[in-house]
Design a protein around this motif. Structure first.
Motif, PDB file in Angstrom:
ATOM      1  N   GLN A  63       4.686  24.278  26.632  1.00  0.00           N
ATOM      2  CA  GLN A  63       4.110  22.930  26.721  1.00  0.00           C
ATOM      3  C   GLN A  63       5.018  21.920  26.029  1.00  0.00           C
ATOM      4  O   GLN A  63       5.241  22.009  24.830  1.00  0.00           O
ATOM      5  CB  GLN A  63       2.718  22.898  26.067  1.00  0.00           C
ATOM      6  N   PRO A  64       5.544  20.936  26.751  1.00  0.00           N
ATOM      7  CA  PRO A  64       6.352  19.901  26.095  1.00  0.00           C
ATOM      8  C   PRO A  64       5.474  19.030  25.200  1.00  0.00           C
ATOM      9  O   PRO A  64       4.285  18.854  25.463  1.00  0.00           O
ATOM     10  CB  PRO A  64       6.928  19.088  27.255  1.00  0.00           C
ATOM     11  N   TRP A  65       6.082  18.475  24.153  1.00  0.00           N
ATOM     12  CA  TRP A  65       5.338  17.628  23.223  1.00  0.00           C
ATOM     13  C   TRP A  65       6.253  16.569  22.630  1.00  0.00           C
ATOM     14  O   TRP A  65       7.472  16.672  22.706  1.00  0.00           O
ATOM     15  CB  TRP A  65       4.685  18.460  22.120  1.00  0.00           C
ATOM     16  N   VAL A  66       5.614  15.547  22.084  1.00  0.00           N
ATOM     17  CA  VAL A  66       6.317  14.520  21.318  1.00  0.00           C
ATOM     18  C   VAL A  66       5.571  14.364  19.998  1.00  0.00           C
ATOM     19  O   VAL A  66       4.413  14.723  19.886  1.00  0.00           O
ATOM     20  CB  VAL A  66       6.389  13.151  22.047  1.00  0.00           C
ATOM     21  N   ARG A  67       6.265  13.820  19.022  1.00  0.00           N
ATOM     22  CA  ARG A  67       5.650  13.599  17.718  1.00  0.00           C
ATOM     23  C   ARG A  67       5.266  12.122  17.618  1.00  0.00           C
ATOM     24  O   ARG A  67       6.104  11.243  17.791  1.00  0.00           O
ATOM     25  CB  ARG A  67       6.629  13.979  16.620  1.00  0.00           C
ATOM     26  N   LEU A  68       3.985  11.859  17.360  1.00  0.00           N
ATOM     27  CA  LEU A  68       3.471  10.501  17.259  1.00  0.00           C
ATOM     28  C   LEU A  68       2.558  10.372  16.049  1.00  0.00           C
ATOM     29  O   LEU A  68       1.947  11.348  15.621  1.00  0.00           O
ATOM     30  CB  LEU A  68       2.648  10.125  18.499  1.00  0.00           C
ATOM     31  N   SER A  69       2.423   9.148  15.558  1.00  0.00           N
ATOM     32  CA  SER A  69       1.424   8.884  14.524  1.00  0.00           C
ATOM     33  C   SER A  69       0.068   8.723  15.205  1.00  0.00           C
ATOM     34  O   SER A  69      -0.016   8.454  16.405  1.00  0.00           O
ATOM     35  CB  SER A  69       1.778   7.615  13.750  1.00  0.00           C
ATOM     36  N   GLU A  70      -0.996   8.872  14.437  1.00  0.00           N
ATOM     37  CA  GLU A  70      -2.333   8.693  15.000  1.00  0.00           C
ATOM     38  C   GLU A  70      -2.520   7.291  15.576  1.00  0.00           C
ATOM     39  O   GLU A  70      -3.007   7.148  16.702  1.00  0.00           O
ATOM     40  CB  GLU A  70      -3.400   8.989  13.955  1.00  0.00           C
ATOM     41  N   PRO A  71      -2.123   6.215  14.867  1.00  0.00           N
ATOM     42  CA  PRO A  71      -2.303   4.886  15.458  1.00  0.00           C
ATOM     43  C   PRO A  71      -1.533   4.709  16.771  1.00  0.00           C
ATOM     44  O   PRO A  71      -2.026   4.071  17.703  1.00  0.00           O
ATOM     45  CB  PRO A  71      -1.785   3.928  14.380  1.00  0.00           C
ATOM     46  N   ALA A  72      -0.342   5.286  16.873  1.00  0.00           N
ATOM     47  CA  ALA A  72       0.442   5.175  18.114  1.00  0.00           C
ATOM     48  C   ALA A  72      -0.251   5.907  19.260  1.00  0.00           C
ATOM     49  O   ALA A  72      -0.321   5.393  20.381  1.00  0.00           O
ATOM     50  CB  ALA A  72       1.848   5.725  17.902  1.00  0.00           C
ATOM     51  N   LEU A  73      -0.789   7.104  18.988  1.00  0.00           N
ATOM     52  CA  LEU A  73      -1.485   7.855  20.031  1.00  0.00           C
ATOM     53  C   LEU A  73      -2.740   7.113  20.472  1.00  0.00           C
ATOM     54  O   LEU A  73      -3.026   7.013  21.665  1.00  0.00           O
ATOM     55  CB  LEU A  73      -1.828   9.268  19.542  1.00  0.00           C
ATOM     56  N   ARG A  74      -3.494   6.584  19.531  1.00  0.00           N
ATOM     57  CA  ARG A  74      -4.698   5.816  19.886  1.00  0.00           C
ATOM     58  C   ARG A  74      -4.329   4.598  20.732  1.00  0.00           C
ATOM     59  O   ARG A  74      -5.017   4.264  21.701  1.00  0.00           O
ATOM     60  CB  ARG A  74      -5.454   5.392  18.640  1.00  0.00           C
ATOM     61  N   ALA A  75      -3.242   3.918  20.377  1.00  0.00           N
ATOM     62  CA  ALA A  75      -2.807   2.742  21.131  1.00  0.00           C
ATOM     63  C   ALA A  75      -2.426   3.108  22.568  1.00  0.00           C
ATOM     64  O   ALA A  75      -2.650   2.313  23.490  1.00  0.00           O
ATOM     65  CB  ALA A  75      -1.634   2.066  20.425  1.00  0.00           C
ATOM     66  N   LEU A  76      -1.879   4.296  22.783  1.00  0.00           N
ATOM     67  CA  LEU A  76      -1.534   4.749  24.130  1.00  0.00           C
ATOM     68  C   LEU A  76      -2.763   5.172  24.934  1.00  0.00           C
ATOM     69  O   LEU A  76      -2.844   4.947  26.134  1.00  0.00           O
ATOM     70  CB  LEU A  76      -0.573   5.936  24.061  1.00  0.00           C
ATOM     71  N   ALA A  77      -3.722   5.804  24.260  1.00  0.00           N
ATOM     72  CA  ALA A  77      -4.858   6.406  24.952  1.00  0.00           C
ATOM     73  C   ALA A  77      -6.007   5.442  25.226  1.00  0.00           C
ATOM     74  O   ALA A  77      -6.669   5.544  26.262  1.00  0.00           O
ATOM     75  CB  ALA A  77      -5.371   7.602  24.151  1.00  0.00           C
ATOM     76  N   GLU A  78      -6.262   4.519  24.336  1.00  0.00           N
ATOM     77  CA  GLU A  78      -7.428   3.647  24.490  1.00  0.00           C
ATOM     78  C   GLU A  78      -7.406   2.787  25.756  1.00  0.00           C
ATOM     79  O   GLU A  78      -8.434   2.640  26.410  1.00  0.00           O
ATOM     80  CB  GLU A  78      -7.623   2.793  23.237  1.00  0.00           C
ATOM     81  N   PRO A  79      -6.255   2.214  26.171  1.00  0.00           N
ATOM     82  CA  PRO A  79      -6.268   1.401  27.402  1.00  0.00           C
ATOM     83  C   PRO A  79      -6.648   2.170  28.670  1.00  0.00           C
ATOM     84  O   PRO A  79      -7.073   1.571  29.647  1.00  0.00           O
ATOM     85  CB  PRO A  79      -4.834   0.874  27.509  1.00  0.00           C
ATOM     86  N   VAL A  80      -6.509   3.486  28.660  1.00  0.00           N
ATOM     87  CA  VAL A  80      -6.874   4.281  29.839  1.00  0.00           C
ATOM     88  C   VAL A  80      -8.212   4.991  29.658  1.00  0.00           C
ATOM     89  O   VAL A  80      -8.538   5.927  30.382  1.00  0.00           O
ATOM     90  CB  VAL A  80      -5.752   5.285  30.221  1.00  0.00           C
ATOM     91  N   GLY A  81      -8.991   4.550  28.677  1.00  0.00           N
ATOM     92  CA  GLY A  81     -10.357   5.033  28.524  1.00  0.00           C
ATOM     93  C   GLY A  81     -10.566   6.214  27.611  1.00  0.00           C
ATOM     94  O   GLY A  81     -11.669   6.742  27.529  1.00  0.00           O
ATOM     95  N   ALA A  82      -9.542   6.663  26.911  1.00  0.00           N
ATOM     96  CA  ALA A  82      -9.698   7.786  25.975  1.00  0.00           C
ATOM     97  C   ALA A  82      -9.826   7.215  24.568  1.00  0.00           C
ATOM     98  O   ALA A  82      -8.831   6.981  23.904  1.00  0.00           O
ATOM     99  CB  ALA A  82      -8.527   8.748  26.079  1.00  0.00           C
ATOM    100  N   THR A  83     -11.049   6.975  24.127  1.00  0.00           N
ATOM    101  CA  THR A  83     -11.261   6.389  22.805  1.00  0.00           C
ATOM    102  C   THR A  83     -11.413   7.450  21.728  1.00  0.00           C
ATOM    103  O   THR A  83     -11.361   7.138  20.551  1.00  0.00           O
ATOM    104  CB  THR A  83     -12.496   5.479  22.799  1.00  0.00           C
ATOM    105  N   ALA A  84     -11.595   8.701  22.124  1.00  0.00           N
ATOM    106  CA  ALA A  84     -11.725   9.796  21.154  1.00  0.00           C
ATOM    107  C   ALA A  84     -10.366  10.453  20.926  1.00  0.00           C
ATOM    108  O   ALA A  84      -9.495  10.433  21.802  1.00  0.00           O
ATOM    109  CB  ALA A  84     -12.719  10.836  21.655  1.00  0.00           C
ATOM    110  N   LEU A  85     -10.201  11.024  19.751  1.00  0.00           N
ATOM    111  CA  LEU A  85      -9.001  11.792  19.424  1.00  0.00           C
ATOM    112  C   LEU A  85      -9.447  13.121  18.853  1.00  0.00           C
ATOM    113  O   LEU A  85     -10.196  13.165  17.879  1.00  0.00           O
ATOM    114  CB  LEU A  85      -8.129  11.050  18.405  1.00  0.00           C
ATOM    115  N   THR A  86      -9.008  14.206  19.473  1.00  0.00           N
ATOM    116  CA  THR A  86      -9.332  15.554  19.016  1.00  0.00           C
ATOM    117  C   THR A  86      -8.072  16.158  18.411  1.00  0.00           C
ATOM    118  O   THR A  86      -7.053  16.273  19.087  1.00  0.00           O
ATOM    119  CB  THR A  86      -9.832  16.420  20.179  1.00  0.00           C
ATOM    120  N   VAL A  87      -8.151  16.531  17.130  1.00  0.00           N
ATOM    121  CA  VAL A  87      -7.008  17.102  16.429  1.00  0.00           C
ATOM    122  C   VAL A  87      -7.255  18.598  16.226  1.00  0.00           C
ATOM    123  O   VAL A  87      -8.326  19.005  15.777  1.00  0.00           O
ATOM    124  CB  VAL A  87      -6.780  16.406  15.076  1.00  0.00           C
TER     125      VAL A  87
END
Length: 104
Positions: A63-87
């Motif tokens: 599985q390919p991956w990238v390293r992101l901060s939580e705020p960066a991941l939230r900023a990418l996901a929220e505009p497409v309707g993913a408001t939850a983050l599962t760690v």
């Protein structure tokens, strides 16, 4: 001085960043994008892991991956309707590849 004990702690006022996260990605025409998943109730969630080993255990070593901060991941996901983050989810079901919806 009197101390009050409560049955449960209140929710924190602010979300605390989880630190650098390992985020599964997939390739697309514009480069790579974060993979989004569904919660058991059908909502969209971004998924991230605290180590590459945990990511590989859940999604496989390829599985390919990238390293992101939580705020960066939230900023990418929220505009497409993913408001939850599962760690560090314990189980991520495999999505069958090659299944397409057909118009009736």
């Amino acid at each position: 001085m009197s101390h009050h004990l409560y049955a449960e702690d209140p929710e924190p006022a602010d979300r605390v960043p989880a630190g650098p996260l390992f985020v599964p990605v997939r390739s697309g025409p514009a480069g790579c994008t974060a993979r989004l998943f569904r919660t058991p109730l059908g909502g969209r969630t971004a998924v991230a892991f605290t180590s590459p080993q945990r990511l590989a255990a859940a999604l496989g070593g390829g599985q390919p991956w990238v390293r992101l901060s939580e705020p960066a991941l939230r900023a990418l996901a929220e505009p497409v309707g993913a408001t939850a983050l599962t760690v560090d989810p314990r189980y991520v079901p495999e999505v069958p590849r090659g299944r397409h919806l057909r118009a009736a």
